[in-house]
Design a protein around this motif. Structure first.
Motif, short mmCIF file in Angstrom:
data_model
loop_
_atom_site.label_atom_id
_atom_site.label_comp_id
_atom_site.label_asym_id
_atom_site.label_seq_id
_atom_site.Cartn_x
_atom_site.Cartn_y
_atom_site.Cartn_z
N TRP A 1 0.48 -1.25 -0.25
CA TRP A 1 -0.17 0.07 -0.24
C TRP A 1 1.02 1.22 -0.25
O TRP A 1 0.88 1.98 -0.12
CB TRP A 1 -1.11 -0.06 1.39
CG TRP A 1 -1.80 -0.74 0.66
CD1 TRP A 1 -2.35 -2.28 1.37
CD2 TRP A 1 -2.67 -1.14 -0.38
NE1 TRP A 1 -2.47 -2.88 1.71
CE2 TRP A 1 -3.85 -2.47 0.40
CE3 TRP A 1 -3.87 -0.17 -1.22
CZ2 TRP A 1 -4.42 -2.88 -0.53
CZ3 TRP A 1 -4.55 -0.50 -1.61
CH2 TRP A 1 -5.24 -1.47 -1.44
N ILE A 2 2.25 1.03 0.64
CA ILE A 2 3.12 2.78 0.85
C ILE A 2 2.91 2.81 -0.91
O ILE A 2 3.50 3.62 -1.68
CB ILE A 2 4.21 2.04 1.33
CG1 ILE A 2 3.20 2.21 2.83
CG2 ILE A 2 5.10 3.48 1.00
CD1 ILE A 2 4.90 1.76 4.41
N LEU A 3 3.73 1.30 -1.13
CA LEU A 3 4.18 1.76 -3.09
C LEU A 3 3.29 2.15 -3.99
O LEU A 3 3.25 2.82 -4.39
CB LEU A 3 4.74 0.33 -3.08
CG LEU A 3 4.88 -0.25 -5.51
CD1 LEU A 3 5.95 0.57 -4.90
CD2 LEU A 3 5.07 -1.31 -5.60
N LEU A 4 2.08 1.65 -3.31
CA LEU A 4 1.05 2.16 -4.13
C LEU A 4 0.59 3.97 -4.07
O LEU A 4 0.22 4.48 -5.20
CB LEU A 4 -0.46 1.82 -4.17
CG LEU A 4 -1.75 1.62 -4.60
CD1 LEU A 4 -0.99 1.68 -6.26
CD2 LEU A 4 -3.15 1.13 -4.39
N VAL A 5 0.65 3.94 -3.01
CA VAL A 5 0.10 5.27 -2.88
C VAL A 5 1.10 6.60 -3.34
O VAL A 5 1.58 7.74 -3.35
CB VAL A 5 0.23 5.86 -1.02
CG1 VAL A 5 -0.35 6.66 -0.16
CG2 VAL A 5 -1.12 5.05 -0.57
N ALA A 6 2.71 5.94 -2.39
CA ALA A 6 3.63 7.21 -3.14
C ALA A 6 3.96 6.91 -4.92
O ALA A 6 4.35 7.64 -5.20
CB ALA A 6 4.76 6.08 -2.79
N SER A 7 3.29 6.11 -5.19
CA SER A 7 3.26 5.97 -6.40
C SER A 7 2.83 6.81 -7.58
O SER A 7 2.81 7.81 -8.18
CB SER A 7 3.41 4.44 -8.08
OG SER A 7 4.09 3.54 -7.19
N VAL A 8 1.34 6.93 -6.72
CA VAL A 8 0.39 7.60 -7.39
C VAL A 8 0.48 8.76 -6.45
O VAL A 8 -0.28 9.98 -7.80
CB VAL A 8 -1.60 7.06 -6.38
CG1 VAL A 8 -2.00 8.20 -7.08
CG2 VAL A 8 -1.53 5.81 -7.02
N ALA B 1 4.42 6.35 -12.20
CA ALA B 1 3.64 5.09 -13.09
C ALA B 1 4.40 3.58 -13.31
O ALA B 1 3.71 2.91 -13.19
CB ALA B 1 3.92 5.79 -14.95
N LEU B 2 5.52 4.28 -12.97
CA LEU B 2 6.35 2.77 -13.33
C LEU B 2 5.66 2.04 -11.58
O LEU B 2 5.73 0.64 -11.55
CB LEU B 2 7.73 2.85 -13.20
CG LEU B 2 9.08 1.88 -12.91
CD1 LEU B 2 8.80 0.79 -14.16
CD2 LEU B 2 10.35 2.01 -12.66
N GLY B 3 5.67 2.66 -10.80
CA GLY B 3 5.67 2.46 -9.65
C GLY B 3 3.59 1.49 -10.00
O GLY B 3 3.56 0.54 -8.74
N VAL B 4 3.41 1.74 -10.06
CA VAL B 4 2.04 1.83 -10.73
C VAL B 4 2.07 0.39 -10.82
O VAL B 4 1.11 -0.68 -10.90
CB VAL B 4 1.04 2.60 -11.44
CG1 VAL B 4 -0.09 2.01 -11.09
CG2 VAL B 4 0.87 4.04 -9.63
N LEU B 5 2.80 0.43 -12.26
CA LEU B 5 2.15 -0.88 -12.93
C LEU B 5 3.79 -1.87 -11.80
O LEU B 5 3.04 -3.33 -12.35
CB LEU B 5 3.65 -0.67 -13.99
CG LEU B 5 3.06 0.90 -15.56
CD1 LEU B 5 3.85 0.65 -16.43
CD2 LEU B 5 1.46 -0.41 -15.53
#
Length: 153
Positions: A12-19, A68-72
């Protein structure tokens, strides 16, 4: 059935940080691009607005790309997690069963729990060490014996 990934805080940290990165980059790009367009259109553009604005737009584009890379990556992790079937009971019992099965396959058994017991003094210093000590005492006796034999003559 909930995936273990949905309970993972790093996911979830990866998702929130990426967005967040993608949004920050998009805001940076739109602000500086809007300023550059307006000032270049009305002829009041300065070097700071033109050349500095271009640099800020490049930084914003890098942030959008990283987001975008983090979301992917987040989507790839979610897809990989969906492919791996897990159940709570089977996942908890699997390691113990695998160890027991592996020991049975190898012909190993430990019925009395000897593998869990601490080492004894005899295991640490086996009889071979005692034999070596006895040999050294015998060598000392042999060295003392010729001196007695010489005095007896």
């Amino acid at each position: 059935m909930k995936s273990p990934l949905t309970r993972s805080i790093p996911f979830w940290i990866l998702l929130v940080a990426s967005v967040g990165l993608a949004a920050a980059g998009a805001i940076l790009i739109s602000q500086h691009l809007g300023t550059m367009t307006k000032t270049l259109g009305d002829g009041s553009a300065t070097g700071l607005e033109v050349y500095g604005g271009q640099s800020w737009i490049v930084v914003g584009a890098a942030l959008v790309g990283a987001g975008a890379l983090g979301v992917l990556l987040t989507l790839a992790l979610a897809a990989a997690s969906a492919l791996i079937p897990t159940t709570a009971g089977a996942a908890a019992a699997a390691p113990a069963t695998a160890v027991a099965d592996g020991a049975a396959v190898l012909g190993l058994s430990d019925p009395e729990g000897a593998l869990d017991a601490p080492a004894t003094a005899q295991e640490i210093a086996p009889d071979g060490a005692e034999a070596a000590q006895a040999d050294s005492e015998a060598a000392q006796d042999d060295a003392a014996e010729p001196a007695d034999a010489v005095s007896a003559r």
